[in-house]
Structure formats: C-alpha cells, structure tokens
Design a protein around this motif. Sequence first.
Motif, PDB file in Angstrom:
ATOM      1  N   GLY A  41      28.259  81.091  54.539  1.00  0.00           N
ATOM      2  CA  GLY A  41      29.374  80.267  54.126  1.00  0.00           C
ATOM      3  C   GLY A  41      29.274  78.784  54.702  1.00  0.00           C
ATOM      4  O   GLY A  41      29.010  77.793  54.473  1.00  0.00           O
ATOM      5  N   ASP A  61      22.300  82.860  51.357  1.00  0.00           N
ATOM      6  CA  ASP A  61      23.689  83.443  51.308  1.00  0.00           C
ATOM      7  C   ASP A  61      23.567  84.740  50.320  1.00  0.00           C
ATOM      8  O   ASP A  61      22.570  84.824  49.603  1.00  0.00           O
ATOM      9  CB  ASP A  61      24.355  82.311  50.682  1.00  0.00           C
ATOM     10  CG  ASP A  61      25.946  82.765  51.224  1.00  0.00           C
ATOM     11  OD1 ASP A  61      26.087  83.930  51.632  1.00  0.00           O
ATOM     12  OD2 ASP A  61      26.841  81.796  51.218  1.00  0.00           O
ATOM     13  N   ASP A  63      26.450  85.122  48.723  1.00  0.00           N
ATOM     14  CA  ASP A  63      27.575  84.802  47.685  1.00  0.00           C
ATOM     15  C   ASP A  63      27.026  83.724  46.701  1.00  0.00           C
ATOM     16  O   ASP A  63      26.731  82.483  47.035  1.00  0.00           O
ATOM     17  CB  ASP A  63      28.545  84.042  48.609  1.00  0.00           C
ATOM     18  CG  ASP A  63      29.742  83.903  47.815  1.00  0.00           C
ATOM     19  OD1 ASP A  63      29.596  83.554  46.619  1.00  0.00           O
ATOM     20  OD2 ASP A  63      30.837  83.667  48.482  1.00  0.00           O
TER      21      ASP A  63
HETATM   22 MG    MG Z   1      30.456  84.162  52.786  1.00  0.00          MG
END
Ligand code: MG
Length: 340
Positions: A41, A61, A63
């Motif tokens: 992030g 990532d 995510d």
């Molecule tokens: Mg994260």
Amino acid sequence: MRDSVNEALKNARSEREPIEGAFNKEDADNRPRIAIVGCGGAGNNTINRLRVTGAETIAVDTDRQHLDTVQADRRFLIARSLTKGLGAGGSPEIGRRADEMGRAVLERALEDTVLCFVTAGLGGGTGTGAAPVVAQIAKDQGATVIVLVGYPFNEETARLVRAEEGLAALYRVTGSVVVLDNNRLQPRKQPRLPGAGFTAMDRLIAGTAKAISEAIVEPSLINIDFDDLRTVTAKEGVAVMHVGDADLGSGARGAVRDCLSHPMFDIDFHGATGALIHITGGSDLTLEATEEIVSELVWELDPMTDVTWGARTESGVEGRVRVVAIMTGIRSSRIPRATR
Ligand SMILES: [Mg+2]
Ligand SMILES: Nc1nc2c(ncn2[C@@H]2O[C@H](COP(=O)(O)OP(=O)(O)OP(=O)(O)O)[C@@H](O)[C@H]2O)c(=O)[nH]1
C-alpha cells in the motif's frame, strides 16, 4: 499461519502468473532502463501518478482494491490464490511468498533494468515481505538497486518488529537501503490515514527517485554518471540519507548545514565511504552555486570517499535549494544482527 500459507500455495499450482493491468510501455529508445517499483500500500501510494522521464513505474500488491486505484506504467496483482486479492493482512511471510509466486513475471518485468528503485512502507505484510524479494530479483537481473523504505512510528510496536525483520532481509540483498523514519518527517499528531498523513514521506521518496533517475537520463545542470552511482551504491555497510531545504540566499554553507542536520534515520554518516549528492533548485540555480554546495559537503566527508553528484533545475522553486545526500558504506552498530 504457516499451514494455511502452505495449503494456499499447494492450491496455487494452477496459478501461472499474476494479473497484469494498466498499460505497458515499450522502450522507445536505447536509454538505460530504469524502474521504480512500489511494493504494498505505502509503496504504491508513493509511486502513484509519479511521472519520471526515462523511468518506468511498477506497482506490486496483493490488494486488488488498492492496486486498482494506483496509476503506474505497470501493475501486478501478485498471489491472488494466496490472498484472494485482499492483501497480506500484516503478514510479511505472505508478502514474501506472494512475490515468490510472482517471481517469473517480475523477472520479465525487470529484465535489462540497469537501475531499480524499490520502495515500501515497512511494518505491514506485502511491502515488508515483498520489497526484499523484488530487490533480489532486480539485483539478479544485473541492476543497481536502491531501496527507499519508510520506517514506522516509535509507538507502533508490532509494526516496528516486523519493520526490523524486513530491514534485515533488505540488508542481506544490498547495503543501499535508505530508511526514512516517519518519526523524523512528520509531527506525531498528524493524521495517519494512508494517502493523507504520509504525503510528505511519499513526496520525498518519489522526488528522490525521480531526481536521481532524471539526473542520469535527462540533460541536467550536472548529470549523474551511472558508473559512479554504481560505485557508491555498491559499498559494504549501510546508508543514510540527509535532506536539506534552504533559501538560495543562505549560501552553500546554509544549505549544507540544513542538510547535515536532517538525517532521515538514526545513523551517523561519519565514516561513509561513498556519497551520492543531488541538488535541485529553480531556474536561478547556477553551476557555481551547486559546485560550492558540493565542496562544502565533501569537506565534511573522509578524503577517500567516492562522491558522485548531480543537479537539476525545475520551474516554480526559484529562491530555494534542496540538497539530498545519500551516504553509503557506513559501518554502524545499527546494522541488523542478521547481516553480521
Ligand atoms: Mg496493503
Ligand atoms: N509513506 C507512506 N507510508 C504509509 C502509507 N500508508 C501506510 N504507511 C506506512 O507503511 C506501513 C505499511 O503499511 P502498508 O503499506 O499499508 O502495508 P502493506 O505493505 O500493504 O501490507 P498489507 O496491507 O499487510 O499487505 C505502515 O506501518 C505505515 O507506517 C502511505 O500512504 N504512505
């Protein structure tokens, strides 16, 4: 945790490659290939919307939701069978394995890269676990690697432990690990919402990677010589970055004093065997002024220190000068035990 990771890895056999999104940019010319890779992030918030002439931004990532919001030249969602695209939930083990699962595609993405910046916020799962793996892959591809990582606030105890582990893993790959301590960059009371309270850190890391990259590939007031950069970043030991912002009117001494009094991590630069210096100013920055700043700084270093430096001008910052000095090859008791 370990069992569930192994289980997921077994189930992941069918997973061939991470999903690659965004647009892929072909190298338009023969300039040395430079990559700036954000991991997790924080790393991706740093490189979000970053435009660097002559360098490619790569977002990595676990995510999916966060990755979708990031603007980068290439985006890689790694280990979706391990995390279902939901992030590593603070587990560096998942972050590390996630990147191992995306190794082949990352190797291809970093092929022929001569200089690779890797950035992450230490203390979470994906960035802490993945940054050392990305750095190793880049190094194995022959790239000079510079790692720029954020370090958690003092009171974030659990994150600090994970951050130290991540730091030790990074130092096993390279000594060019530049740590930027949150405690030194922003007041404690500042909001810590991703994307809000961290803006200063993100700007500093992104600005440094951009400044060094462009001083190599773009015509600058003073270009950084890539071979010299390779020499100073290959030093055995640890690195520390100092940042100074001063009025041009305060002269070389003022700019250097401000720079030396602002280390980004608790490491004494004395004894450094290498230094990478970058100066940015407005259209009023002269060659003479930059040379004076560099001589002042070099005077503070050991006479045998290898120094490389560059300077660029940009519009809108007239009257000000920013000096970034990354000192390398420092013997420090701050070196994580794992590297001794
Ligand atoms: Mg994260
Ligand atoms: N510079 C910067 N640092 C941030 C930001 N958000 C969080 N951090 C810091 O970075 C550390 C890691 O957070 P994240 O990057 O969100 O974690 P991650 O690597 O995505 O890990 P998982 O979400 O667990 O997979 C935190 O402990 C914060 O100190 C941000 O937007 N910018």
